[in-house]
Scaffold this motif. Structure first.
Motif, PDB file in Angstrom:
ATOM      1  N   GLN A  25       0.812  -1.213   0.000  1.00  0.00           N
ATOM      2  CA  GLN A  25       0.000   0.000   0.000  1.00  0.00           C
ATOM      3  C   GLN A  25       0.851   1.271   0.000  1.00  0.00           C
ATOM      4  O   GLN A  25       0.329   2.365  -0.238  1.00  0.00           O
ATOM      5  CB  GLN A  25      -0.948   0.009   1.201  1.00  0.00           C
ATOM      6  CG  GLN A  25      -0.316   0.240   2.549  1.00  0.00           C
ATOM      7  CD  GLN A  25      -1.368   0.349   3.650  1.00  0.00           C
ATOM      8  OE1 GLN A  25      -2.367  -0.365   3.637  1.00  0.00           O
ATOM      9  NE2 GLN A  25      -1.149   1.248   4.586  1.00  0.00           N
ATOM     10  N   TYR A  26       2.148   1.134   0.211  1.00  0.00           N
ATOM     11  CA  TYR A  26       3.025   2.298   0.131  1.00  0.00           C
ATOM     12  C   TYR A  26       3.331   2.697  -1.322  1.00  0.00           C
ATOM     13  O   TYR A  26       3.938   3.744  -1.577  1.00  0.00           O
ATOM     14  CB  TYR A  26       4.341   2.039   0.881  1.00  0.00           C
ATOM     15  CG  TYR A  26       5.129   0.846   0.388  1.00  0.00           C
ATOM     16  CD1 TYR A  26       6.097   0.986  -0.593  1.00  0.00           C
ATOM     17  CD2 TYR A  26       4.912  -0.423   0.921  1.00  0.00           C
ATOM     18  CE1 TYR A  26       6.818  -0.098  -1.048  1.00  0.00           C
ATOM     19  CE2 TYR A  26       5.632  -1.517   0.482  1.00  0.00           C
ATOM     20  CZ  TYR A  26       6.588  -1.355  -0.508  1.00  0.00           C
ATOM     21  OH  TYR A  26       7.291  -2.440  -0.951  1.00  0.00           O
ATOM     22  N   LEU A  27       2.894   1.865  -2.269  1.00  0.00           N
ATOM     23  CA  LEU A  27       3.089   2.152  -3.686  1.00  0.00           C
ATOM     24  C   LEU A  27       1.755   2.529  -4.336  1.00  0.00           C
ATOM     25  O   LEU A  27       0.683   2.304  -3.767  1.00  0.00           O
ATOM     26  CB  LEU A  27       3.669   0.931  -4.403  1.00  0.00           C
ATOM     27  CG  LEU A  27       5.043   0.448  -3.921  1.00  0.00           C
ATOM     28  CD1 LEU A  27       5.444  -0.816  -4.670  1.00  0.00           C
ATOM     29  CD2 LEU A  27       6.091   1.530  -4.093  1.00  0.00           C
ATOM     30  N   THR A  28       1.834   3.089  -5.537  1.00  0.00           N
ATOM     31  CA  THR A  28       0.642   3.473  -6.280  1.00  0.00           C
ATOM     32  C   THR A  28       0.406   2.493  -7.420  1.00  0.00           C
ATOM     33  O   THR A  28       1.222   2.412  -8.341  1.00  0.00           O
ATOM     34  CB  THR A  28       0.786   4.891  -6.859  1.00  0.00           C
ATOM     35  OG1 THR A  28       1.045   5.814  -5.796  1.00  0.00           O
ATOM     36  CG2 THR A  28      -0.481   5.300  -7.608  1.00  0.00           C
ATOM     37  N   PRO A  29      -0.691   1.719  -7.368  1.00  0.00           N
ATOM     38  CA  PRO A  29      -0.989   0.795  -8.471  1.00  0.00           C
ATOM     39  C   PRO A  29      -1.110   1.549  -9.791  1.00  0.00           C
ATOM     40  O   PRO A  29      -1.661   2.638  -9.859  1.00  0.00           O
ATOM     41  CB  PRO A  29      -2.334   0.181  -8.068  1.00  0.00           C
ATOM     42  CG  PRO A  29      -2.423   0.373  -6.587  1.00  0.00           C
ATOM     43  CD  PRO A  29      -1.706   1.661  -6.299  1.00  0.00           C
ATOM     44  N   LYS A  31       1.160   3.012 -11.331  1.00  0.00           N
ATOM     45  CA  LYS A  31       2.365   3.827 -11.450  1.00  0.00           C
ATOM     46  C   LYS A  31       3.608   3.003 -11.125  1.00  0.00           C
ATOM     47  O   LYS A  31       4.603   3.039 -11.855  1.00  0.00           O
ATOM     48  CB  LYS A  31       2.280   5.038 -10.514  1.00  0.00           C
ATOM     49  CG  LYS A  31       3.533   5.912 -10.515  1.00  0.00           C
ATOM     50  CD  LYS A  31       3.380   7.084  -9.539  1.00  0.00           C
ATOM     51  CE  LYS A  31       4.650   7.935  -9.537  1.00  0.00           C
ATOM     52  NZ  LYS A  31       4.536   9.069  -8.575  1.00  0.00           N
ATOM     53  N   HIS A  32       3.561   2.264 -10.022  1.00  0.00           N
ATOM     54  CA  HIS A  32       4.721   1.512  -9.577  1.00  0.00           C
ATOM     55  C   HIS A  32       4.659   0.025  -9.932  1.00  0.00           C
ATOM     56  O   HIS A  32       5.676  -0.649  -9.946  1.00  0.00           O
ATOM     57  CB  HIS A  32       4.886   1.662  -8.069  1.00  0.00           C
ATOM     58  CG  HIS A  32       5.147   3.064  -7.636  1.00  0.00           C
ATOM     59  ND1 HIS A  32       4.282   3.759  -6.813  1.00  0.00           N
ATOM     60  CD2 HIS A  32       6.170   3.917  -7.919  1.00  0.00           C
ATOM     61  CE1 HIS A  32       4.759   4.970  -6.581  1.00  0.00           C
ATOM     62  NE2 HIS A  32       5.896   5.104  -7.251  1.00  0.00           N
ATOM     63  N   TYR A  33       3.469  -0.478 -10.175  1.00  0.00           N
ATOM     64  CA  TYR A  33       3.316  -1.874 -10.606  1.00  0.00           C
ATOM     65  C   TYR A  33       1.970  -2.031 -11.290  1.00  0.00           C
ATOM     66  O   TYR A  33       1.078  -1.188 -11.132  1.00  0.00           O
ATOM     67  CB  TYR A  33       3.441  -2.842  -9.431  1.00  0.00           C
ATOM     68  CG  TYR A  33       2.340  -2.742  -8.398  1.00  0.00           C
ATOM     69  CD1 TYR A  33       1.185  -3.525  -8.486  1.00  0.00           C
ATOM     70  CD2 TYR A  33       2.440  -1.857  -7.316  1.00  0.00           C
ATOM     71  CE1 TYR A  33       0.175  -3.435  -7.543  1.00  0.00           C
ATOM     72  CE2 TYR A  33       1.439  -1.759  -6.366  1.00  0.00           C
ATOM     73  CZ  TYR A  33       0.309  -2.544  -6.487  1.00  0.00           C
ATOM     74  OH  TYR A  33      -0.689  -2.445  -5.555  1.00  0.00           O
ATOM     75  N   PRO A  35      -1.585  -3.406 -11.604  1.00  0.00           N
ATOM     76  CA  PRO A  35      -2.598  -4.025 -10.733  1.00  0.00           C
ATOM     77  C   PRO A  35      -3.407  -5.071 -11.500  1.00  0.00           C
ATOM     78  O   PRO A  35      -3.648  -4.933 -12.704  1.00  0.00           O
ATOM     79  CB  PRO A  35      -3.478  -2.846 -10.327  1.00  0.00           C
ATOM     80  CG  PRO A  35      -3.380  -1.905 -11.492  1.00  0.00           C
ATOM     81  CD  PRO A  35      -1.989  -2.049 -12.054  1.00  0.00           C
ATOM     82  N   HIS A  94       5.288  -7.698  -7.625  1.00  0.00           N
ATOM     83  CA  HIS A  94       4.276  -7.252  -6.674  1.00  0.00           C
ATOM     84  C   HIS A  94       3.006  -8.101  -6.753  1.00  0.00           C
ATOM     85  O   HIS A  94       1.985  -7.675  -7.281  1.00  0.00           O
ATOM     86  CB  HIS A  94       3.970  -5.774  -6.906  1.00  0.00           C
ATOM     87  CG  HIS A  94       5.174  -4.907  -6.782  1.00  0.00           C
ATOM     88  ND1 HIS A  94       5.985  -4.600  -7.856  1.00  0.00           N
ATOM     89  CD2 HIS A  94       5.731  -4.318  -5.690  1.00  0.00           C
ATOM     90  CE1 HIS A  94       6.983  -3.833  -7.436  1.00  0.00           C
ATOM     91  NE2 HIS A  94       6.851  -3.646  -6.141  1.00  0.00           N
TER      92      HIS A  94
END
Length: 411
Positions: A25-29, A31-33, A35, A94
């Motif tokens: 949850q510290y990442l932005t779906p 953008k960073h991985y 989903p 992820h």
């Protein structure tokens, strides 16, 4: 649907500390991985409700509250909702880990392999060194952000789980194939926290023969070196997926008891995935522990080959108790969240899963009563209470046996 508690809230005495953290949850779906759609309302589906009498319910509560509960194999892994998403989902770092579901499980100590067998981050076939190391690193990173589970490295860490109302994760690997011919990699894995490792998966590797091989030539010279190194370091040796001769050789070669973390009895269901009486008795004679498995289409019963249920799994458990004694049996149900059979289909060719299951049965889409970690272990305990198992025998099966042996291996 299970409601998410507020930070710091414990929902009941049956639930571990859970503060609402969702995996990564510290990442932005987006953008960073990438989903993927995950199961929501079904992720804690209760397939069987085992109702207890009031006095039996008090016994169940006593186990949950006071006695360490050990799963020799289960997973926090979440399978994506759509079948076609499974392979691309597993090609990224992820993948979701269900902390809330594990908090509901009642388990205190979990042998978790982080689904290393289906990590296909750098290769198309899995069970590769780079894939496993990357998988360990990303899981440890995610776990550092939450308070429900923690990585256990010592026997004392295992005991601390109940006291702190958290789950101790004992990092494990499905197979030692990633070692190739490098025995010093065992030390590297130990340094990275791995405390249990299987010798083979279904197919042969440089250590020995897997359970689907037509000719089992036994533990290799390199395999002997690996078992010796694991003994020296204090790492649990697991033979769940080894062929019969390789299993017997490992048991003989090991200076300490060997685990069969997740399997069943071939006498109940005649398939390569189940263990012969000879292997089961040899494991117990050396002081080892056998965890009964409940992965779909494994611990079936010849009495009812068309449905996989808690009843067939318990038939295996009771056979094991009669064969090797109550002191050598445990739980290693091998469940996770989402479509277990869908994942089996997706990775069948790569991992030879259908060959390990055998033939002549009607495929079950899930195991009735043991569908995911949130219901599985608790239902096993309730089943034993309802069937008048002695209190001390239940205590041994759900964790006492495993902890007795782990105390000597880990420290």
């Amino acid at each position: 649907m299970v409601m998410t508690p507020q930070k710091g809230e414990v929902k009941s005495r049956f639930v571990k500390n859970y503060d609402g953290y969702q995996s990564f949850q510290y990442l932005t779906p987006g953008k960073h991985y990438k989903p993927f759609q995950l199961p929501q309302s079904e992720k804690y589906r209760q397939t069987v409700e085992i109702k207890l009498e009031e006095d039996q319910e008090r016994v169940f509560e006593t186990f949950i509250k006071y006695y360490p509960i050990v799963s020799l194999r289960d997973h926090g892994f979440v399978v994506p909702k759509k079948q076609e998403d499974i392979i691309p989902y597993c090609r990224q770092l992820h993948t979701a880990f269900n902390y809330e579901g594990l908090a509901l499980s009642g388990v205190d100590i979990l042998f978790e392999n982080f689904m290393d067998g289906i990590s296909i981050l750098t290769s198309s076939k899995g069970l590769k060194w780079d894939d496993v190391i990357l998988t360990l690193g990303i899981r440890y990173c995610d776990m550092a952000k939450q308070n429900t589970v923690f990585i256990a490295k010592t026997y004392q860490d295992l005991l601390d789980a109940k006291r702190t109302n958290r789950m101790a994760i004992l990092p494990s690997l499905e197979a030692a194939s990633i070692l190739e011919n490098e025995v010093d990699r065992v030390d590297v894995l130990y340094g990275l926290g791995v405390r249990c490792m299987g010798i083979t998966y279904n197919e042969a590797n440089t250590l020995g023969s897997g359970l689907i091989e037509k000719r089992d030539s036994g533990l290799t010279k390199f395999g002997h070196k690996v078992v010796e190194r694991m003994n020296l370091l204090g790492m649990v040796v697991d033979i769940s997926h080894c062929g019969d001769q390789t299993s017997l050789d490992v048991i003989e070669a090991s200076e300490v008891p060997v685990f069969i973390t997740h399997a069943g009895a071939r006498a109940i269901w005649n398939s390569p995935r189940m263990k012969s009486d000879e292997v089961l008795k040899a494991c117990a004679a050396k002081g080892g522990i056998i965890g009964v498995c409940a992965a779909p289409n494994t611990t079936l019963s010849s009495k009812n080959p068309n449905e996989h249920t808690i009843e067939s799994v318990m038939e295996h458990l009771e056979y094991l108790i009669d064969l090797v004694g109550i002191d050598h049996v445990g739980l290693g149900l091998d469940t996770f969240f989402g479509d277990h059979v869908g994942l089996q289909h997706a990775f069948d060719d790569m991992l030879s899963l259908s060959e390990s299951h055998g033939e002549d049965f009607k495929e079950s889409s899930y195991v009735k009563g043991l569908e995911n970690p949130a219901e599985a272990t608790k239902n096993m305990i309730k089943w034993m209470i309802k069937h008048d198992y002695k209190f001390q025998d239940i205590q041994k099966i759900i964790g006492g046996n495993a902890l007795r042996v782990l105390e000597d291996i880990l420290d």
